[in-house]
Design a protein around this motif. Structure first.
Motif, PDB file in Angstrom:
ATOM      1  N   UNK A  24      44.664  66.940  21.890  1.00  0.00           N
ATOM      2  CA  UNK A  24      43.252  66.695  22.173  1.00  0.00           C
ATOM      3  C   UNK A  24      43.019  65.246  22.583  1.00  0.00           C
ATOM      4  N   UNK A  25      43.729  64.318  21.971  1.00  0.00           N
ATOM      5  CA  UNK A  25      43.576  62.903  22.317  1.00  0.00           C
ATOM      6  C   UNK A  25      44.015  62.626  23.753  1.00  0.00           C
ATOM      7  N   UNK A  26      44.950  63.398  24.242  1.00  0.00           N
ATOM      8  CA  UNK A  26      45.438  63.208  25.619  1.00  0.00           C
ATOM      9  C   UNK A  26      44.508  63.815  26.663  1.00  0.00           C
ATOM     10  N   UNK A  27      43.836  64.915  26.321  1.00  0.00           N
ATOM     11  CA  UNK A  27      43.053  65.604  27.347  1.00  0.00           C
ATOM     12  C   UNK A  27      41.559  65.289  27.314  1.00  0.00           C
ATOM     13  N   UNK A  28      41.064  64.745  26.205  1.00  0.00           N
ATOM     14  CA  UNK A  28      39.627  64.463  26.106  1.00  0.00           C
ATOM     15  C   UNK A  28      39.402  62.991  25.756  1.00  0.00           C
ATOM     16  N   UNK A  29      38.292  62.424  26.212  1.00  0.00           N
ATOM     17  CA  UNK A  29      38.006  61.028  25.879  1.00  0.00           C
ATOM     18  C   UNK A  29      37.761  60.879  24.374  1.00  0.00           C
ATOM     19  N   UNK A  37      37.572  68.185  14.916  1.00  0.00           N
ATOM     20  CA  UNK A  37      36.624  69.307  14.920  1.00  0.00           C
ATOM     21  C   UNK A  37      37.353  70.617  15.192  1.00  0.00           C
ATOM     22  N   UNK A  38      38.218  70.634  16.201  1.00  0.00           N
ATOM     23  CA  UNK A  38      38.968  71.845  16.515  1.00  0.00           C
ATOM     24  C   UNK A  38      39.873  72.243  15.351  1.00  0.00           C
ATOM     25  N   UNK A  39      40.547  71.287  14.754  1.00  0.00           N
ATOM     26  CA  UNK A  39      41.434  71.563  13.616  1.00  0.00           C
ATOM     27  C   UNK A  39      40.641  72.159  12.459  1.00  0.00           C
ATOM     28  N   UNK A  40      39.496  71.568  12.139  1.00  0.00           N
ATOM     29  CA  UNK A  40      38.677  72.095  11.042  1.00  0.00           C
ATOM     30  C   UNK A  40      38.200  73.518  11.324  1.00  0.00           C
ATOM     31  N   UNK A  41      37.733  73.759  12.543  1.00  0.00           N
ATOM     32  CA  UNK A  41      37.222  75.091  12.878  1.00  0.00           C
ATOM     33  C   UNK A  41      38.340  76.123  12.986  1.00  0.00           C
TER      34      UNK A  41
END
Length: 126
Positions: A24-29, A37-41
């Motif tokens: 996620x750090x590579x593809x989104x600012x 958020x994605x990990x939690x959900x």
């Protein structure tokens, strides 16, 4: 032997958290914690799915609970445990207690992380 099952799941969960966070750090600012958020959900979804199936089909599966729920989901995100416990309170009809648990956990968590950060700042300067 229980610790072995938990450990196997935990190693997989911690690594999954690391790799998903990196992706996620590579593809989104990085102006919003999208990865967390994605990990939690996703962790909450996996834990809910797991318990829905296991509670019906394999209610006595302690190895599966240790490996997936405690180990994998516990290391991937503790948020999944938090949300599952809140859901259980609500499903049992304890709406007020569920709301108190959710709001109290979030507010107390913010206070605790703030206090820890403040104390860490003081200790770092001494």
């Amino acid at each position: 032997m229980q610790a072995v099952w938990i450990s196997i799941g935990a190693v997989a969960g911690a690594n999954a958290r690391y790799w998903v966070g990196l992706w996620f750090a590579r593809i989104l600012p990085w102006n919003f914690p999208y990865g967390t958020l994605f990990i939690n959900l996703s962790g909450s979804f996996v834990l809910g799915l797991f318990f829905a199936i296991v509670n019906v089909r394999y209610p006595s599966s302690s190895i599966g609970r240790l490996l997936i729920a405690t180990g994998f989901c516990g290391a991937y995100t503790t948020f999944s445990s938090f949300t599952y416990e809140a859901l259980e309170l609500i499903r049992e009809g304890s709406w007020g207690l569920g709301a108190l648990y959710v709001s109290g956990s979030v507010l107390a968590g913010l206070g605790a992380v703030g206090a820890g950060y403040a104390l860490g700042g003081l200790l770092a300067r001494t």
